[in-house]
Design an enzyme around this catalytic site. Structure first.
Site, mmCIF file in Angstrom:
data_model
loop_
_atom_site.group_PDB
_atom_site.id
_atom_site.type_symbol
_atom_site.label_atom_id
_atom_site.label_comp_id
_atom_site.label_asym_id
_atom_site.label_seq_id
_atom_site.Cartn_x
_atom_site.Cartn_y
_atom_site.Cartn_z
ATOM 1 N N HIS A 102 0.776 -1.267 0.001
ATOM 2 C CA HIS A 102 0.089 0.051 -0.115
ATOM 3 C C HIS A 102 0.881 1.303 -0.209
ATOM 4 O O HIS A 102 1.819 1.238 0.945
ATOM 5 C CB HIS A 102 -0.871 0.021 1.323
ATOM 6 C CG HIS A 102 -1.814 -1.112 0.911
ATOM 7 N ND1 HIS A 102 -2.570 -1.661 2.124
ATOM 8 C CD2 HIS A 102 -2.613 -1.396 0.008
ATOM 9 C CE1 HIS A 102 -3.601 -2.531 1.373
ATOM 10 N NE2 HIS A 102 -3.712 -2.325 0.244
ATOM 11 N N GLU A 105 1.832 3.275 3.308
ATOM 12 C CA GLU A 105 2.352 2.716 4.357
ATOM 13 C C GLU A 105 3.699 2.171 4.276
ATOM 14 O O GLU A 105 4.307 1.352 4.314
ATOM 15 C CB GLU A 105 1.443 1.286 4.485
ATOM 16 C CG GLU A 105 0.041 1.579 4.632
ATOM 17 C CD GLU A 105 -0.863 0.248 4.566
ATOM 18 O OE1 GLU A 105 -2.183 0.206 4.431
ATOM 19 O OE2 GLU A 105 -0.103 -0.906 4.275
ATOM 20 N N HIS A 237 2.280 -4.141 6.662
ATOM 21 C CA HIS A 237 1.197 -3.100 6.322
ATOM 22 C C HIS A 237 1.249 -2.099 7.417
ATOM 23 O O HIS A 237 1.926 -2.369 8.515
ATOM 24 C CB HIS A 237 -0.255 -3.665 6.119
ATOM 25 C CG HIS A 237 -0.381 -4.139 4.837
ATOM 26 N ND1 HIS A 237 -0.982 -3.928 3.597
ATOM 27 C CD2 HIS A 237 0.350 -5.616 4.268
ATOM 28 C CE1 HIS A 237 -0.915 -4.814 2.624
ATOM 29 N NE2 HIS A 237 -0.415 -5.672 3.142
ATOM 30 N N GLU A 310 0.355 -5.442 10.909
ATOM 31 C CA GLU A 310 0.125 -4.242 10.775
ATOM 32 C C GLU A 310 1.050 -3.281 11.829
ATOM 33 O O GLU A 310 0.819 -3.567 13.018
ATOM 34 C CB GLU A 310 -1.531 -3.875 11.098
ATOM 35 C CG GLU A 310 -2.432 -4.481 10.288
ATOM 36 C CD GLU A 310 -2.579 -3.879 8.894
ATOM 37 O OE1 GLU A 310 -2.220 -2.906 8.582
ATOM 38 O OE2 GLU A 310 -3.558 -4.442 7.969
HETATM 39 C C1 NO5 Z 1 -4.894 -4.753 5.195
HETATM 40 C C2 NO5 Z 1 -5.050 -5.906 5.821
HETATM 41 C C3 NO5 Z 1 -6.416 -6.464 6.383
HETATM 42 C C4 NO5 Z 1 -4.855 -7.157 4.989
HETATM 43 C C5 NO5 Z 1 -5.758 -4.471 3.864
HETATM 44 O O1 NO5 Z 1 -4.925 -1.161 6.548
HETATM 45 S S1 NO5 Z 1 -4.501 -1.881 5.802
HETATM 46 O O2 NO5 Z 1 -5.031 -1.784 4.223
HETATM 47 N N1 NO5 Z 1 -3.102 -2.175 5.523
HETATM 48 N N2 NO5 Z 1 -5.148 -3.589 5.979
HETATM 49 O O3 NO5 Z 1 -6.845 -4.072 4.118
HETATM 50 O O4 NO5 Z 1 -5.373 -4.876 2.698
HETATM 51 ZN ZN ZN Z 2 -1.861 -2.138 4.024
#
Ligand code: NO5
Ligand code: ZN
Ligand code: CA
Ligand code: CA
Length: 536
Positions: A102, A105, A237, A310
């Site tokens: 992402h 991030e 993430h 996360e």
């Molecule tokens: C992720 C995880 C739930 C895999 C997603 O906030 S995030 O976007 N990093 N969370 O939604 O892909």
């Molecule tokens: Zn993410």
């Protein structure tokens, strides 16, 4: 997240305001922006790339920089391999860490660079690190989505830019969520959108993004001798301080595409890592449902023990927080790399003996067995198939069992039931399936173990059989034979255990055969969970 994603979605407006680019995208050719003030300690794409080059140049024996593909805008997606004899693909357990899927991030990229530096800088002086580098092959992909990250900091300010930068046909909305674009149970469900303007847009089809394709192709390249070499993985993430195991696509703890043993191992390892970094451990779908994620793909297709971390407690933590947030994960990532040699060993010595020997196949995914490898099979129907057998029953009882001994898949002579018990049983001769090459260790006490069922009707005779052979070059040695006879034999699961002492230190294959030697009677064989155990 997703507290971060939750916050962005929480308005009920699906975060639409965030979808409007605040500044025009800088062309990829323009001078790359640095991070805004207070964040310049983060690595830009150019700085990350230079760091990988510097590490590879300084530690050529243990580090290599490898291109695994290109982003939509043409940035190279880099991987680093770290291992002793790094130029050689050695038979060592492999581990994958990735970040930057992402665009907004950025801590994930910092996390992966820290891991790289812990390994290369500690090698030769810190014995725990030296042991890991010598016994593992570690892959690090710091920035899966470099276009998203570059756009996110363009113009010297943050843009909350999550997706890649690929245009979408028929709309001005840009980008696909790379973590919704992987091809395992791709599409729909939970926080996944079919709207190109949404921040969780799944793309028009699975692997429509060059970024997800690059990771897919890299993973495919790590299949050697039929087997995925990567045993464990973390995809980094932000944010929420979570350790999450598969799956995201379902809230069922142990769905059909997960074995009970894997579930226990995933939970135990995830819980153990969370105990060291203070994060919360949970199934991914406990946060919210997702589809097409990296983690679900890695476990679903390859049975990689794959986790999403996360990081951080907020979006855009300033750069003063990099050292502490990455540092608190050091023990977890070192533990993961050590554990990769025998993931299920966390469940105790019985698992270590049974599941971490020279061979272990639960048949839940394809691991390189070949039906009729020599081309000499004579069966005209009911050849071996890997999959979920359908039960068949005659007046005398069950012939093909309803289920296998782990998960949902094993090998069976004709998986389908058909219109009658005789429809998809074995006919006309012999069917064989041969394993990939297995390198037995030098130790005494290794055993070949498998679960099997062999059933037939009363028209059978001793020419009907279920047979297991060890192949050493051209020499085939039968180590197990169950013969038919003129009686009704129902399906039932049995455990075979065979001493492999005479093949210690040898490279062998296993061949499982079933034969219907005569008549049109019913013959059904099934097997599952083939292992070479290691000594106590
Ligand atoms: C992720 C995880 C739930 C895999 C997603 O906030 S995030 O976007 N990093 N969370 O939604 O892909
Ligand atoms: Zn993410
Ligand atoms: Ca090595
Ligand atoms: Ca199985």
């Amino acid at each position: 997240m997703s507290p971060s994603l939750r916050a962005r979605l929480g308005s009920g407006l699906l975060g639409l305001a965030l979808l409007v680019p605040i500044a025009a995208a800088a062309p990829a050719s323009a001078a790359a922006a640095d991070f805004p003030a207070g964040f310049t300690g983060y690595h830009t794409y150019a700085e990350m790339s230079a760091d990988l080059s510097a590490v590879a140049a300084r530690y050529p024996a243990i580090a290599r920089k490898i291109a695994i593909g290109k982003s939509y805008q043409g940035r190279t997606i880099w991987a680093v391999k770290i291992s002793d004899n790094v130029a050689t693909d050695e038979p060592e357990a492999e581990v994958l860490f990735d970040g930057g899927t992402h665009g907004d991030e950025h801590m994930g990229l910092e996390m992966t660079l820290k891991i790289m530096h812990w390994l290369v800088d500690g090698y030769g002086t810190v014995s725990r690190i030296t042991n890991i580098v010598n016994s593992r092959e570690i892959w690090i992909i710091p920035s899966v989505n470099p276009d998203g990250a570059a756009y996110d900091i363009s113009g010297g300010r943050f843009h909350l830019w999550r997706k890649n930068r690929q245009p979408n046909a028929g709309t001005t909305a840009i980008g696909t969520d790379v973590n919704r674009n992987f091809g395992y149970r791709w599409g729909g469900g939970g926080r996944t959108s079919t709207n190109p303007a949404a921040i969780t847009y799944q793309g028009p089809f699975a692997f429509s993004t060059p970024e997800a394709r690059s990771v897919r192709d890299f993973l495919a390249g790590r299949v050697v001798n039929g087997r995925q070499q990567i045993r464990m993985a973390i995809t980094f993430h932000e944010y929420g301080r979570l350790v999450m195991w598969p799956y995201g696509y379902t809230t069922t703890d142990i769905p059909a595409d997960m074995t009970v043993d894997d579930y226990k191992g995933l939970v135990a390892i995830g819980t153990k890592m969370a105990a060291s970094n203070g994060y919360r451990a949970q199934q991914a779908s406990d946060l919210y449902g997702t589809s097409g994620t990296t983690r679900d793909f890695e476990y679903g297709v390859y049975r990689i023990f794959s986790y999403t971390f996360e990081l951080s407690v907020k979006d855009y933590p300033d750069d003063a927080l990099i050292a502490s947030e990455t540092g608190r994960n050091k023990e977890a990532v070192l533990y993961l790399m050590e554990r990769a040699g025998c993931p299920l060993g966390i469940l105790g010595s019985a698992y270590r003996i049974a599941r971490c020997g020279a061979f272990d196949d639960d048949f839940e995914v394809s691991r390189g067995w070949r039906v009729n490898m020599a081309g000499t099979d004579t069966a005209t129907a009911g050849a071996w198939q890997r999959g979920d057998p359908a039960p068949t029953t005659t007046a005398a009882g069950r012939k093909q069992p309803d289920s296998v001994t782990s998960g949902r898949y094993g090998f069976a002579t004709g998986l389908a039931a058909g219109t009658s018990p005789a429809a998809n049983d074995l006919d006309g001769g012999r069917t064989s399936t041969t394993s990939p090459t297995i390198a037995l260790t030098a130790s005494a006490g290794q055993k070949l173990q498998f679960r099997w069922s062999f059933a037939h009707d009363r028209t059978a005779s001793a020419v009907d059989e279920f047979r297991v052979e060890v192949l050493e070059g051209a020499i085939a040695t039968a180590v197990f034979v169950s013969r038919g006879g003129a009686w009704e034999r129902s399906a039932s699961w049995n455990l075979a255990s065979i001493d492999m002492g005479r093949w210690a230190a040898k490279a062998i294959r296993l061949r499982f055969s079933a034969t219907d030697g005569g008549g049109s009677g019913i013959v059904e064989a099934v097997f599952d969970d083939v292992r070479v155990t290691q000594p106590q």
